[in-house]
Design a protein around this motif. Structure first.
Motif, PDB file in Angstrom:
ATOM      1  N   CYS A 210      14.318 -23.317 -26.695  1.00  0.00           N
ATOM      2  CA  CYS A 210      13.176 -22.576 -27.240  1.00  0.00           C
ATOM      3  C   CYS A 210      13.312 -22.483 -28.757  1.00  0.00           C
ATOM      4  O   CYS A 210      14.356 -22.117 -29.275  1.00  0.00           O
ATOM      5  CB  CYS A 210      13.150 -21.181 -26.635  1.00  0.00           C
TER       6      CYS A 210
ATOM      7  N   SER B 183      12.110 -20.386 -30.751  1.00  0.00           N
ATOM      8  CA  SER B 183      12.255 -19.023 -31.268  1.00  0.00           C
ATOM      9  C   SER B 183      13.650 -18.454 -31.035  1.00  0.00           C
ATOM     10  O   SER B 183      14.027 -17.458 -31.633  1.00  0.00           O
ATOM     11  CB  SER B 183      11.259 -18.086 -30.594  1.00  0.00           C
ATOM     12  N   PHE B 184      14.403 -19.077 -30.141  1.00  0.00           N
ATOM     13  CA  PHE B 184      15.692 -18.533 -29.712  1.00  0.00           C
ATOM     14  C   PHE B 184      16.614 -18.252 -30.904  1.00  0.00           C
ATOM     15  O   PHE B 184      16.919 -19.148 -31.688  1.00  0.00           O
ATOM     16  CB  PHE B 184      16.378 -19.502 -28.746  1.00  0.00           C
TER      17      PHE B 184
ATOM     18  N   CYS C 270       6.990 -18.765 -26.542  1.00  0.00           N
ATOM     19  CA  CYS C 270       7.999 -18.369 -25.564  1.00  0.00           C
ATOM     20  C   CYS C 270       7.920 -19.252 -24.319  1.00  0.00           C
ATOM     21  O   CYS C 270       6.862 -19.414 -23.728  1.00  0.00           O
ATOM     22  CB  CYS C 270       7.785 -16.913 -25.186  1.00  0.00           C
ATOM     23  N   ILE C 271       9.062 -19.806 -23.937  1.00  0.00           N
ATOM     24  CA  ILE C 271       9.084 -20.662 -22.746  1.00  0.00           C
ATOM     25  C   ILE C 271       9.811 -19.973 -21.584  1.00  0.00           C
ATOM     26  O   ILE C 271      10.346 -20.633 -20.691  1.00  0.00           O
ATOM     27  CB  ILE C 271       9.750 -22.026 -23.060  1.00  0.00           C
ATOM     28  N   SER C 272       9.804 -18.633 -21.605  1.00  0.00           N
ATOM     29  CA  SER C 272      10.622 -17.928 -20.603  1.00  0.00           C
ATOM     30  C   SER C 272      10.199 -18.243 -19.168  1.00  0.00           C
ATOM     31  O   SER C 272      11.023 -18.202 -18.261  1.00  0.00           O
ATOM     32  CB  SER C 272      10.605 -16.429 -20.865  1.00  0.00           C
TER      33      SER C 272
ATOM     34  N   CYS D  31      18.115 -15.783 -21.631  1.00  0.00           N
ATOM     35  CA  CYS D  31      18.081 -15.868 -23.096  1.00  0.00           C
ATOM     36  C   CYS D  31      19.052 -14.863 -23.717  1.00  0.00           C
ATOM     37  O   CYS D  31      19.784 -15.187 -24.651  1.00  0.00           O
ATOM     38  CB  CYS D  31      16.668 -15.635 -23.615  1.00  0.00           C
TER      39      CYS D  31
ATOM     40  N   GLY E  76      10.230 -12.310 -25.552  1.00  0.00           N
ATOM     41  CA  GLY E  76       9.954 -12.525 -24.141  1.00  0.00           C
ATOM     42  C   GLY E  76      10.923 -11.718 -23.300  1.00  0.00           C
ATOM     43  O   GLY E  76      11.950 -11.239 -23.785  1.00  0.00           O
TER      44      GLY E  76
ATOM     45  N   THR F 194      12.982 -12.473 -20.914  1.00  0.00           N
ATOM     46  CA  THR F 194      14.333 -12.973 -20.631  1.00  0.00           C
ATOM     47  C   THR F 194      15.290 -12.699 -21.777  1.00  0.00           C
ATOM     48  O   THR F 194      16.482 -12.958 -21.661  1.00  0.00           O
ATOM     49  CB  THR F 194      14.313 -14.483 -20.342  1.00  0.00           C
ATOM     50  N   MET F 195      14.786 -12.177 -22.913  1.00  0.00           N
ATOM     51  CA  MET F 195      15.666 -11.806 -24.012  1.00  0.00           C
ATOM     52  C   MET F 195      16.055 -10.328 -23.941  1.00  0.00           C
ATOM     53  O   MET F 195      16.930  -9.867 -24.653  1.00  0.00           O
ATOM     54  CB  MET F 195      14.975 -12.121 -25.355  1.00  0.00           C
TER      55      MET F 195
ATOM     56  N   CYS G   8      13.233 -14.547 -32.079  1.00  0.00           N
ATOM     57  CA  CYS G   8      13.483 -13.815 -30.837  1.00  0.00           C
ATOM     58  C   CYS G   8      14.968 -13.501 -30.691  1.00  0.00           C
ATOM     59  O   CYS G   8      15.789 -14.410 -30.581  1.00  0.00           O
ATOM     60  CB  CYS G   8      12.984 -14.617 -29.642  1.00  0.00           C
TER      61      CYS G   8
HETATM   62  S1  SF4 Z   1      12.569 -14.854 -24.470  1.00  0.00           S
HETATM   63 FE1  SF4 Z   1      12.747 -15.508 -26.618  1.00  0.00          FE
HETATM   64  S2  SF4 Z   1      14.328 -17.138 -26.608  1.00  0.00           S
HETATM   65 FE2  SF4 Z   1      13.691 -16.815 -24.491  1.00  0.00          FE
HETATM   66  S3  SF4 Z   1      12.085 -18.319 -24.149  1.00  0.00           S
HETATM   67 FE3  SF4 Z   1      11.003 -16.448 -24.800  1.00  0.00          FE
HETATM   68  S4  SF4 Z   1      10.840 -16.597 -27.042  1.00  0.00           S
HETATM   69 FE4  SF4 Z   1      12.323 -18.146 -26.389  1.00  0.00          FE
END
Ligand code: SF4
Lengths: 362, 79
Positions: free
Chosen positions: A331, A333-334, A316-318, A355, A345, A347-348, A338
């Motif tokens: 990201c 995982s986006f 996660c790069i949130s 996200c 994370g 921000t999702m 995720c």
């Molecule tokens: S919240 Fe999900 S999509 Fe956003 S940076 Fe973290 S892992 Fe990636």
């Protein structure tokens, strides 16, 4: 609805976008600080209406996203304690702590209630004197007056079974942290209109001149945001760096004095810990000594002090998304591992998280 | 959760805080008006988590359109 519809009409929006195109000669990166604005930008595709030279970077202004996971763990622990009714805003329920979220805790038998206002939690405290009512007080300067009043009112009425678990953040120190970072690309800010409705915008004046960045106090409707961008670019193109107020109908330079006085009375400024970002000096709020008995961490023990900074899953790069350094699509995982149904994370989770906004509208 | 929205004040009472019924496009909610003590029935306020945080200024509300007109006139004058 008055004060909404007129700022969403296609005609003026197109005209404003055209004006932006006319004055833009160079590349500029502008950050909208507030998640509410990020949501509107992605929802209405406002970033796509801008010239290619202008990029919007999304800021850290979503309290759901920046509440540290150890505080969520603490919330869960309190919520599962006997005799407690734990109250929270709805979007906190699905934010992952280090092991689970509040929704899971509710499934495990925690009495967790979604409330609309801290005053609803206070009413529960009046109604259930036999229970401990704990409210998850998360937010920025916009929410602080409500939390301050709930605590103040509890003290006036000598309500003993009410306390708040505080996760409160201040915007100007976060803007300074972003500007002082080595990776910073932000050249101008759209300041969050409703934070300024409470706090005013005089605090941004030293920031604008010290870092030579224009700051435009901006509203939340599509036309507001585009005019904010227009004013910001006009300053950048002319080599000016001052504070301007786009959101004239709602914001005064001194803000809302009554609200500011109540915040001041109940809270004091402390270092703030931001999920994904880490500690920022002078960016958090804590109850003053006179009101310390309403602090849930006093009653139930302090939240565990995790390693500062990133506690997300490793992919996660949130933290970088929150600082406007990376975009959600970057990201890996986006949209894969995720999604809003299975957020990895913060921000999702919140609809104001970048996200989640990208997932929903892109 | 930070979305704060405009609504119109329909009634005002004080118990135990100054409270009012505010209409948000047809939905009515109880809102604390302690922070906008000058507010009157018919005024519009921005409401966040049950508290009105600011009174909307009708006079300033149209300024954005006026500014847009001015920018365009200026350009027409230039060309
Ligand atoms: S919240 Fe999900 S999509 Fe956003 S940076 Fe973290 S892992 Fe990636």
């Amino acid at each position: 609805m008055k004060f909404i519809d007129e700022y969403r009409e296609a005609g003026p929006i197109r005209e404003m976008a055209a004006e932006i195109r006319k004055i833009t000669t160079r590349s500029w990166t502008i950050m909208e600080v507030c998640g509410g604005q990020t949501h509107a930008i992605v929802k209405y595709g406002l970033d796509k209406m801008l010239p290619e030279k202008v990029s919007l970077s999304h800021g850290p202004g979503c309290p759901v996203c920046v509440t540290p996971s150890e505080l969520i763990d603490k919330a869960i622990e309190i919520a599962l304690s006997p005799g407690v009714i734990f109250c929270s805003f709805g979007d906190m329920l699905r934010v992952p702590g280090t092991k689970k979220d509040l929704l899971r805790a509710k499934g495990e038998g925690g009495d967790i209630r979604v409330v609309y206002s801290p005053l609803d939690a206070l009413s529960l405290a009046r109604k259930h004197p036999e229970k401990e009512i704990v409210f998850f007080a998360i937010g920025f300067e916009t929410t602080a007056p409500a939390h301050a009043m709930a605590v103040y009112q509890a003290s006036l009425e000598r309500i003993k079974n009410f306390s708040i678990l505080i996760s409160h953040f201040l915007v100007p120190p976060a803007m300074e942290a972003i500007l002082s970072s080595r990776d910073n690309r932000v050249q101008g800010f759209l300041a969050a209109g409703h934070v300024c409705a409470v706090m005013g915008y005089f605090e941004y004046e030293p920031i604008a001149s010290r870092y030579r960045v224009p700051v435009v106090v901006t509203g939340f409707e599509p036309l507001d945001i585009l005019q904010g961008v227009y004013l910001c670019i006009r300053q950048l193109e002319e080599g000016r760096a001052g504070v301007e107020n786009q959101y004239l109908r709602a914001v005064l330079r001194e803000g809302n004095i009554h609200a500011r006085q109540m915040i001041e009375k109940v809270f004091e400024i402390v270092p703030g810990k931001w999920r994904g970002i880490g500690e920022i000096l002078q960016s958090g709020l804590a109850l003053r000594k006179e009101f310390a008995r309403y602090d849930a961490e006093g009653r139930f023990g302090p939240a565990r002090d995790e390693v500062r900074g990133v506690t997300e899953s490793p992919d996660c790069i949130s933290g970088l998304v929150l600082q406007g350094i990376r975009k959600p699509e970057e990201c890996s995982s986006f949209g894969r591992s995720c999604t809003p149904d299975h957020p990895a994370g913060a921000t999702m989770v919140s609809s104001e998280g970048a996200c989640a906004a990208y997932y929903r509208y892109r | 959760m930070c979305l704060a929205v405009p609504g119109k004040i329909e009634t005002i009472s004080d118990s135990p805080l100054i409270t009012g019924k505010v209409n948000f496009g047809g939905i009515q909610k109880d809102v604390a008006l302690v922070y906008v003590p000058g507010a009157k029935v018919g005024d519009y306020v921005i409401v966040h988590v049950g508290f009105a945080i600011t009174l909307l200024n009708e006079k300033e509300a149209g300024r954005i359109f006026e500014t847009l007109r001015q920018i365009k006139e200026l350009e027409e004058g230039d060309s």
